[in-house]
Design an enzyme around this catalytic site. Structure first.
Site, short mmCIF file in Angstrom:
data_model
loop_
_atom_site.label_atom_id
_atom_site.label_comp_id
_atom_site.label_asym_id
_atom_site.label_seq_id
_atom_site.Cartn_x
_atom_site.Cartn_y
_atom_site.Cartn_z
N ASN A 109 -1.42 19.01 -19.39
CA ASN A 109 -1.59 18.42 -20.52
C ASN A 109 -1.79 18.95 -21.57
OD1 ASN A 109 -3.72 15.54 -20.41
ND2 ASN A 109 -2.10 15.80 -18.89
N LYS A 132 2.72 11.99 -10.45
CA LYS A 132 1.90 10.96 -11.33
C LYS A 132 2.67 9.68 -11.78
CE LYS A 132 -1.38 13.81 -13.66
NZ LYS A 132 -1.85 14.20 -15.04
N GLU A 146 -4.75 17.48 -9.57
CA GLU A 146 -5.55 17.80 -10.78
C GLU A 146 -6.95 18.02 -10.64
OE1 GLU A 146 -3.79 16.07 -14.25
OE2 GLU A 146 -5.64 16.00 -15.20
N GLU A 151 8.66 18.51 -24.09
CA GLU A 151 8.12 18.84 -22.83
C GLU A 151 8.69 19.99 -22.11
OE1 GLU A 151 5.24 17.11 -21.75
OE2 GLU A 151 5.62 15.19 -21.41
N ARG A 159 -3.84 21.83 -12.74
CA ARG A 159 -2.74 20.83 -13.17
C ARG A 159 -2.92 20.49 -14.50
NH1 ARG A 159 0.40 16.14 -9.97
NH2 ARG A 159 1.68 15.37 -11.86
N LYS A 200 6.76 22.96 -13.45
CA LYS A 200 5.96 21.82 -13.21
C LYS A 200 5.83 21.82 -11.64
CE LYS A 200 4.67 17.38 -13.69
NZ LYS A 200 4.76 16.28 -14.49
N HIS A 213 -1.50 11.72 -26.58
CA HIS A 213 -1.80 10.30 -26.07
C HIS A 213 -2.63 9.56 -27.09
CE1 HIS A 213 -1.31 11.17 -21.45
NE2 HIS A 213 -0.09 11.04 -22.12
N HIS A 270 6.92 9.55 -26.83
CA HIS A 270 5.95 10.64 -26.13
C HIS A 270 6.09 11.94 -26.57
CE1 HIS A 270 3.08 11.94 -23.08
NE2 HIS A 270 4.10 12.82 -22.48
N HIS A 311 -1.47 16.67 -25.03
CA HIS A 311 -1.56 15.28 -24.69
C HIS A 311 -2.87 14.72 -25.13
CE1 HIS A 311 1.87 16.28 -22.64
NE2 HIS A 311 2.06 15.12 -21.92
N ARG A 341 0.91 -1.40 0.18
CA ARG A 341 -0.04 -0.02 0.14
C ARG A 341 0.76 1.27 -0.10
NH1 ARG A 341 -3.12 -2.91 3.75
NH2 ARG A 341 -4.85 -4.01 2.60
N1 NAD Z 1 4.50 11.03 -14.67
C1 NAD Z 1 4.63 12.20 -15.43
O1 NAD Z 1 4.16 13.28 -14.88
C2 NAD Z 1 5.05 12.12 -16.82
C3 NAD Z 1 5.41 13.59 -17.59
C4 NAD Z 1 5.92 13.14 -18.81
C5 NAD Z 1 6.08 11.94 -19.45
N2 NAD Z 1 5.62 10.81 -18.78
C6 NAD Z 1 6.03 9.39 -19.42
O2 NAD Z 1 7.21 9.57 -19.71
C7 NAD Z 1 7.49 8.47 -20.73
C8 NAD Z 1 8.76 9.05 -21.71
O3 NAD Z 1 9.57 9.01 -20.93
P1 NAD Z 1 11.11 9.27 -21.72
O4 NAD Z 1 10.99 10.12 -23.00
O5 NAD Z 1 12.22 9.44 -20.87
O6 NAD Z 1 11.29 7.69 -22.40
P2 NAD Z 1 12.00 6.54 -21.75
O7 NAD Z 1 12.11 6.25 -20.42
O8 NAD Z 1 11.62 5.37 -22.81
O9 NAD Z 1 13.59 6.63 -22.06
C9 NAD Z 1 13.85 7.16 -23.65
C10 NAD Z 1 15.19 5.98 -23.99
O10 NAD Z 1 16.27 6.44 -23.82
C11 NAD Z 1 16.86 5.37 -23.08
N3 NAD Z 1 17.79 6.13 -22.02
C12 NAD Z 1 17.19 6.71 -21.01
N4 NAD Z 1 18.11 7.46 -20.36
C13 NAD Z 1 19.29 7.32 -21.15
C14 NAD Z 1 20.55 7.92 -20.95
N5 NAD Z 1 21.22 8.57 -20.20
N6 NAD Z 1 21.61 7.62 -22.14
C15 NAD Z 1 21.16 6.59 -23.01
N7 NAD Z 1 19.94 6.27 -23.23
C16 NAD Z 1 19.07 6.51 -22.29
C17 NAD Z 1 15.98 4.49 -22.54
O11 NAD Z 1 16.47 3.14 -22.38
C18 NAD Z 1 14.93 4.69 -23.58
O12 NAD Z 1 15.14 3.67 -24.82
C19 NAD Z 1 6.27 8.27 -21.47
O13 NAD Z 1 5.50 6.90 -20.94
C20 NAD Z 1 5.17 9.41 -20.69
O14 NAD Z 1 3.90 9.03 -20.80
C21 NAD Z 1 5.15 10.95 -17.56
O1 LIG Z 2 2.05 15.81 -14.47
C1 LIG Z 2 1.00 16.25 -15.26
O2 LIG Z 2 -0.06 16.45 -14.63
C2 LIG Z 2 1.08 16.17 -16.65
O3 LIG Z 2 0.16 16.04 -17.24
C3 LIG Z 2 2.57 16.12 -17.31
C4 LIG Z 2 2.39 15.05 -18.68
O4 LIG Z 2 3.57 15.65 -19.31
C5 LIG Z 2 2.41 13.65 -18.43
O5 LIG Z 2 2.69 13.04 -19.76
C6 LIG Z 2 1.34 13.09 -17.78
O6 LIG Z 2 1.91 11.72 -17.37
C7 LIG Z 2 -0.04 12.94 -18.51
O7 LIG Z 2 -0.85 12.91 -17.49
P1 LIG Z 2 -2.19 11.87 -17.74
O8 LIG Z 2 -2.85 12.09 -16.28
O9 LIG Z 2 -2.82 12.66 -18.95
O10 LIG Z 2 -1.76 10.60 -17.88
ZN ZN Z 3 4.01 14.10 -21.01
#
Ligand code: NAD
Ligand SMILES: O=C(O)C(=O)C[C@@H](O)[C@H](O)[C@H](O)COP(=O)(O)O
Ligand code: ZN
Length: 327
Positions: free
Chosen positions: A206, A104, A198, A146, A202, A188, A213, A226, A209, A83
Site C-alpha cells: 500500500n 484482492k 494483510e 506500480e 502485505r 507481489k 486513494h 490509479h 495508497h 458464495r
Molecule cells: N486488486 C489489486 O491488488 C489491485 C492492485 C493494483 C490496482 N488495482 C486496481 O486496478 C485499477 C486500475 O487498473 P488499470 O490501471 O489496469 O486500469 P483499467 O482497468 O481502467 O485499464 C486502463 C485503461 O486501459 C484500457 N485498456 C486495458 N487494456 C488495454 C490494452 N491492452 N490496449 C488498449 N487499452 C487497454 C482500459 O479500457 C482502460 O480504459 C484500479 O481500480 C486499482 O484500484 C487493484
Molecule cells: O495487493 C495489495 O495488497 C495492494 O495493496 C496492492 C495495491 O496496489 C492495490 O491498489 C490494492 O487494491 C490496494 O489495496 P486496498 O486494500 O488498500 O484497497
Molecule cells: Zn495500487
C-alpha cells in the site's frame, strides 16, 4: 463468463472466445464501460444478473480480460456468485501485473476506494505481453507507477534497474518490459504468500495508497488514474520518511524516477485539503483510531509506522499542493 471492457473488447475478445470455443468451452461475454467508474455496486449487480441469465453454476468460471478495473470487478463477482466460483485473470495493462496477482478484489464506494470486496485468489493468471502494445501512453506511464512501487518496497537493485531502463520501459521494449513485469509479479507474489490476508506485511504493498486513494476519491473516480494518484502518494510517503529520519536519497530517488516515468508528483492545488483528509479516514489501515502509514526507511525498504499523525500528513498534503503551484 468472460468479463471485459468496451476498449479491450474490440481488440481481444473475439480471439479469446474463438479459442475457448475451439477448446470445448461454452462462453458468454459481458462488456462493461472502460474506466474506474465501472468498479461500482451497480456494475457488480449487472455481472451477477448476466451470470444468472447465462445459467452459470458452481462449476462455472469467470474470466477477467482487461486491466485492474475489470479484474477487481469480475473477481468480486466471482467471489460472491453462489458464495464463490472459479476465476481467471487475463491482464492486459502494465498496472494489472499488480492487480491480477494476490486475490484482492473489490468495487468502490463513492466515499472510498475498494471498501466493498473480498480476498478471492485466481486459479490462473495468464499475461500476454503482446496485448500491451495497444495501451495508450498515459496508461503505460500509470502502470509503471506500480512497477516502481514494487522496487521501492522490496528491492533497491530493481529500483536502480528501473532508473537505467526507464526509456525502454516507456517505449514498451519487450525484453525490458518482460523483465520488469516478471520482477513486479515476483515481488507481489512473495509478499502475498507470506501474508495473504494483510495481517501485517502485505500492507507494505500500500505504499503511496493512503494519500493516493484519497486523491482518487476526491478527484472523482477516473479523473486521476490509479497509478498517477499513487505516484503522488509515494512522493508524499518519501517526504514523510525523510522527516522521520530516512536519508534524503529516498525522496530524491523516488521523485527522480517518477518524473522520468512521466508521472505526476504534486497534488493539483485546487484539490481541497479537508476533503483529502476526510477521504483518508476511510483507509483500511486505520483501525481503532490508529493509522498504519507505509513509510520508506531506505531505497527498497519500508516500515509500517503507527505514529504518523493526521497533522503530519496534512502538512505533507499542503506541501505537495504548493509543489504544484511551483510547476
Ligand atoms: N486488486 C489489486 O491488488 C489491485 C492492485 C493494483 C490496482 N488495482 C486496481 O486496478 C485499477 C486500475 O487498473 P488499470 O490501471 O489496469 O486500469 P483499467 O482497468 O481502467 O485499464 C486502463 C485503461 O486501459 C484500457 N485498456 C486495458 N487494456 C488495454 C490494452 N491492452 N490496449 C488498449 N487499452 C487497454 C482500459 O479500457 C482502460 O480504459 C484500479 O481500480 C486499482 O484500484 C487493484
Ligand atoms: O495487493 C495489495 O495488497 C495492494 O495493496 C496492492 C495495491 O496496489 C492495490 O491498489 C490494492 O487494491 C490496494 O489495496 P486496498 O486494500 O488498500 O484497497
Ligand atoms: Zn495500487
Amino acid at each position: 463468463m468472460i468479463v471485459t471492457d468496451d476498449r479491450v473488447a474490440p481488440l481481444y475478445l473475439a480471439p479469446l472466445e474463438r479459442q475457448l470455443a475451439d477448446a470445448g468451452y461454452a462462453t458468454t461475454s459481458v462488456v462493461v464501460p472502460g474506466g474506474e467508474s465501472s468498479k461500482s455496486l451497480a456494475m457488480f449487480e449487472k455481472l451477477l444478473t448476466a451470470a444468472l441469465e447465462a445459467g452459470l453454476d458452481r462449476k462455472s468460471a469467470i474470466v477477467a480480460l482487461g486491466g485492474g478495473v475489470v479484474g477487481d470487478l469480475a473477481g468480486f463477482a466471482a467471489a460472491a456468485y453462489m458464495r464463490g466460483i472459479k476465476f481467471v485473470q487475463m491482464p492486459t495493462t502494465i498496472l494489472a501485473h499488480d492487480s491480477s496477482v494476490g486475490g484482492k478484489v473489490a468495487v468502490n464506494h463513492p466515499l472510498a476506494k475498494n471498501v466493498i470486496g473480498a480476498f478471492h485468489q485466481p486459479e490462473l493468471v495468464l499475461y500476454d505481453l503482446d496485448t500491451l502494445k495497444t495501451l495508450p501512453p498515459r496508461e503505460v506511464r500509470a502502470g509503471l507507477a506500480e512497477v516502481i512501487k514494487e522496487g521501492l518496497i522490496w528491492d533497491a537493485e530493481f529500483v536502480s534497474w528501473c532508473e537505467e531502463h526507464i526509456r525502454e520501459l516507456l517505449s514498451l521494449d519487450r525484453d525490458a518490459l518482460g523483465y520488469a513485469l516478471y520482477k513486479g509479479c515476483g515481488i507481489k507474489a512473495e509478499v502475498v504468500s507470506r501474508d495473504e490476508r494483510e495481517n501485517d506485511l502485505r500492507a507494505i504493498l500500500n505504499l503511496g495508497h493512503t494519500i493516493g486513494h484519497a486523491l482518487e476519491a476526491v478527484a472523482g473516480y477516473g479523473e486521476l488514474l490509479h497509478g498517477e494518484a499513487i505516484a503522488i502518494g509515494m512522493v508524499g510517503a518519501a517526504r514523510l520518511g525523510v522527516r522521520l529520519g530516512a536519508p534524503q536519497e529516498v525522496y530524491e530517488v523516488t521523485k527522480r524516477l517518477l518524473v522520468a516515468a512521466g508521472l505526476p508528483t504534486a497534488i493539483p492545488s485546487h484539490y481541497d485539503t479537508d476533503a483529502i483528509m476526510k477521504a483518508m479516514m476511510h483507509d483500511k489501515k486505520f483501525t481503532e483510531g490508529t493509522m498504519l502509514f507505509v513509510v520508506p526507511t531506505a531505497v527498497g525498504k519500508v516500515e509500517l509506522n503507527p505514529n504518523v499523525s493526521a497533522a503530519m500528513v496534512r502538512e505533507i498534503v499542503d506541501e505537495l499542493k504548493r509543489e504544484a503551484d511551483r510547476l
